[in-house]
Design an enzyme around this catalytic site. Structure first.
Site, PDB file in Angstrom:
ATOM      1  N   ARG A   1       0.838  -1.197   0.000  1.00 45.37           N
ATOM      2  CA  ARG A   1       0.000   0.000   0.000  1.00 45.37           C
ATOM      3  C   ARG A   1       0.874   1.249   0.000  1.00 45.37           C
ATOM      4  O   ARG A   1       1.938   1.266   0.615  1.00 45.37           O
ATOM      5  CB  ARG A   1      -0.859  -0.060   1.258  1.00 45.37           C
TER       6      ARG A   1
ATOM      7  N   ARG B   1      -3.198   7.372  11.639  1.00 43.55           N
ATOM      8  CA  ARG B   1      -4.650   7.265  11.771  1.00 43.55           C
ATOM      9  C   ARG B   1      -5.139   8.139  12.917  1.00 43.55           C
ATOM     10  O   ARG B   1      -4.338   8.543  13.769  1.00 43.55           O
ATOM     11  CB  ARG B   1      -5.016   5.806  12.089  1.00 43.55           C
TER      12      ARG B   1
ATOM     13  N   ASP C   1      -9.519   3.656  14.086  1.00 42.31           N
ATOM     14  CA  ASP C   1      -8.196   3.173  13.672  1.00 42.31           C
ATOM     15  C   ASP C   1      -8.135   2.951  12.160  1.00 42.31           C
ATOM     16  O   ASP C   1      -7.062   2.686  11.625  1.00 42.31           O
ATOM     17  CB  ASP C   1      -7.837   1.866  14.407  1.00 42.31           C
ATOM     18  N   ASN C   2      -9.276   3.065  11.494  1.00 44.58           N
ATOM     19  CA  ASN C   2      -9.274   2.934  10.033  1.00 44.58           C
ATOM     20  C   ASN C   2      -9.475   4.282   9.350  1.00 44.58           C
ATOM     21  O   ASN C   2      -9.736   4.332   8.145  1.00 44.58           O
ATOM     22  CB  ASN C   2     -10.373   1.956   9.586  1.00 44.58           C
TER      23      ASN C   2
HETATM   24  P1  AMP Z   1      -8.913  -4.266  10.651  1.00 43.29           P
HETATM   25  O1  AMP Z   1     -10.282  -4.674  11.086  1.00 43.29           O
HETATM   26  O2  AMP Z   1      -8.401  -5.032   9.470  1.00 43.29           O
HETATM   27  O3  AMP Z   1      -8.781  -2.805  10.470  1.00 43.29           O
HETATM   28  O4  AMP Z   1      -7.942  -4.707  11.833  1.00 43.29           O
HETATM   29  C1  AMP Z   1      -8.089  -4.300  13.181  1.00 43.29           C
HETATM   30  C2  AMP Z   1      -6.807  -4.627  13.911  1.00 43.29           C
HETATM   31  O5  AMP Z   1      -6.577  -6.035  13.903  1.00 43.29           O
HETATM   32  C3  AMP Z   1      -5.573  -3.983  13.313  1.00 43.29           C
HETATM   33  O6  AMP Z   1      -4.764  -3.588  14.373  1.00 43.29           O
HETATM   34  C4  AMP Z   1      -4.974  -5.103  12.496  1.00 43.29           C
HETATM   35  O7  AMP Z   1      -3.575  -4.955  12.338  1.00 43.29           O
HETATM   36  C5  AMP Z   1      -5.317  -6.323  13.332  1.00 43.29           C
HETATM   37  N1  AMP Z   1      -5.420  -7.548  12.502  1.00 43.29           N
HETATM   38  C6  AMP Z   1      -6.372  -7.846  11.591  1.00 43.29           C
HETATM   39  N2  AMP Z   1      -6.153  -9.042  11.044  1.00 43.29           N
HETATM   40  C7  AMP Z   1      -5.028  -9.539  11.610  1.00 43.29           C
HETATM   41  C8  AMP Z   1      -4.278 -10.748  11.472  1.00 43.29           C
HETATM   42  N3  AMP Z   1      -4.647 -11.705  10.627  1.00 43.29           N
HETATM   43  N4  AMP Z   1      -3.170 -10.894  12.223  1.00 43.29           N
HETATM   44  C9  AMP Z   1      -2.796  -9.941  13.089  1.00 43.29           C
HETATM   45  N5  AMP Z   1      -3.453  -8.797  13.268  1.00 43.29           N
HETATM   46  C10 AMP Z   1      -4.560  -8.578  12.549  1.00 43.29           C
HETATM   47 MG    MG Z   2      -7.536  -1.488  10.256  1.00 38.26          MG
END
Ligand code: AMP
Ligand code: MG
Length: 487
Positions: free
Chosen positions: A176, A183, A252-253
């Site tokens: 990316r 964020r 956080d997004n």
């Molecule tokens: P997201 O919902 O993708 O924005 O993720 C929320 C949080 O979970 C972020 O801090 C991501 O880095 C973490 N996260 C999501 N999927 C994984 C994964 N497979 N392994 C480790 N961390 C994850």
């Molecule tokens: Mg995220």
């Protein structure tokens, strides 16, 4: 044009030190292979598009090789998830490899998603599957092509590494690009952990690097927050005008640059549906399509709370007050243009709302309606579109208002109307079923469909001969697909 080993690094975020991120090396994927690359994104780094086909390209973006000047770091942040505060998040599977600057002097973060475990992985495996990496890649580049601010995607690299989700899948990485990966949740982290020094350092960093013009203002931090509010209002107006549903608008997004960021179970509307929920684990519809507008403001107030050490509460409130009027102005401006109007009238908002209600009741395809409206002179176009509506009397009444409004819009030439409307009304959008077809082929080792879809979506406003199948309503199986939230 540069070769891969000619990139110039300047790792400004890494220099903030260990309070902000942790050094972690990417964990390589087995048998890396290029799935798709974006030549437009490569151009941002001055990279020659031909280098995407070289083996070292796939090795660099699958954790096998690293530039000597890269400094891979997992960033720490926190955030409000579905309204509740999670005290510690962070790059659980992503790594900021470093910051590269191009010949124009622009800095781009290289961020590798799916790069393995980090101190922030919590219960996760640090991996990303091919399916979600392809979706992030296609969406980033498609949104950009529509003129919607977004992080960009350089490439997806696939592998033979098994990754367990609901079933066994294959690991992949997506690279990316963004001017920053900071964020809202970064500010929240230092605020709630009560680390005022780091909080101030972060604020200075963002101000100096990303909002330098705010330095000239009497209250630079306030000016910066105002600018963040404005950018978010504009971004969300574009989401609403083009029917993009993000799905996981946790703080956080949300990017401090006001760009679309972190793609999960997102979707573009097929049929217009204000209440559409693309994330099927969002049982309350917190992030439904129409809720994106108030949630944008909710998220900005969460950021405002974290900025209270620098800015007075009254000033923050006043800046937050700018959000809705700015959103409305951007949204209405875009919708007027989508309707082919060049002037503004008091009742235009009502004209748009009435149309959307009719579309909602009849399940009219949101993208194709506007495209077809511009295909022909207004009277002819509405006569032809009438068949798509169940409430014919309602549509006829709207059509009369619309034709009268078009007539009042002034003298115009039919050719110009068509050109003007086609320049804002895409023919091709990233429909979920199109992504799904491309993913199914890629999962069986055929990447041609992902590449073709990426190409088509990179010129969404331009009719492309032979690509008619990408400009259709979804087939029955492709409507209301449940997109897995696991990624
Ligand atoms: P997201 O919902 O993708 O924005 O993720 C929320 C949080 O979970 C972020 O801090 C991501 O880095 C973490 N996260 C999501 N999927 C994984 C994964 N497979 N392994 C480790 N961390 C994850
Ligand atoms: Mg995220």
């Amino acid at each position: 044009m540069k070769a891969l080993d000619e990139l110039t690094f300047d790792n400004r975020f890494a220099r903030l030190g260990d309070a902000f991120s942790t050094h972690v090396l990417p964990e390589p994927l087995d048998e890396p292979r290029l799935v798709v690359a974006s030549s437009a994104a490569m151009a941002l780094l001055d990279l020659d598009p031909a280098v995407a086909e070289t083996p070292v390209f796939a090795e660099l973006f699958s954790g096998h090789k690293l530039w000597a000047e890269a400094e891979p770091r997992a960033m720490v942040y926190s955030g409000h998830q579905f309204g509740g505060y999670t005290p510690q998040l962070g790059d659980g599977r992503g790594l900021l490899l470093g910051e590269v600057y191009n010949a124009a002097g622009e800095h781009w973060d290289l961020h590798l998603k799916g790069a393995g475990m980090t101190p922030y992985s919590r219960m996760g495996d640090g991996r990303a599957v091919l399916r979600s990496s392809i979706r992030e890649f296609l969406a980033s580049e498609a949104l950009h092509a529509l003129g919607i601010p977004s992080s960009r995607a350089l490439c997806v690299v696939g592998s033979s590494t098994p990754v367990w989700r609901e079933k066994q899948e294959r690991g992949a990485m997506v690279l990316r690009l963004a001017h920053s990966h900071i964020r809202f949740g970064h500010f929240e982290y230092f605020y709630y952990t009560k680390k005022p020094e780091q909080q101030a350092e972060l604020a200075e960093h963002v101000l100096n690097l990303h909002y330098p013009e705010c330095r000239e203002q009497p209250e630079p931090y306030l000016a910066m927050f105002r600018e963040i509010v404005e950018r978010n209002a504009e971004m969300i107006a574009k989401w609403q005008a083009y029917g993009f549903c993000h799905g996981v608008m946790n703080t956080d997004n949300m990017s401090i640059l006001g760009i679309t960021f972190d793609f999960g179970p997102f979707a573009f509307l097929d049929d217009f549906d204000a209440h559409f929920i693309c994330n099927h684990s969002d049982h309350e519809g917190r992030y439904s399509f129409s809720n994106q507008v108030p949630i944008g403001q909710w998220n900005l107030s969460a950021l405002a709370q974290a900025l209270t050490p620098f800015i007075s509460v009254d000033a923050l409130k006043e800046a937050l007050g700018l959000y809705l009027p700015l959103y409305q102005a951007h949204y209405l401006d875009l919708m007027r243009r989508r309707l082919g109007l060049t002037t503004a009238e008091e009742d235009d908002q009502k004209l748009v709302e009435r149309l959307l209600k009719l579309m909602q009741n009849s399940g009219v395809d949101y993208t194709l309606f506007f495209r077809r409206l511009g295909d022909e002179p207004a009277a002819l176009a509405v006569a032809r579109l009438r068949d798509d509506f169940v409430d014919l009397a309602g549509f006829d009444a709207w059509a009369e208002l619309y034709k009268a409004r078009v007539a009042r819009d002034g003298d115009y030439n039919e050719v110009q109307r068509r050109e003007r409307m086609h320049a804002v009304n895409p023919l091709y959008i990233l429909r979920n079923y199109l992504a799904q077809n491309a993913i199914a082929a890629a999962e069986s080792g055929d990447y041609s469909e992902v590449r073709r879809l990426h190409e088509v979506l990179s010129k969404p406003f331009e009719e492309q001969p032979g690509m008619e199948q990408y400009a259709q309503r979804p087939p029955d199986w492709g409507k209301h697909l449940e997109i897995s939230c696991s990624s």
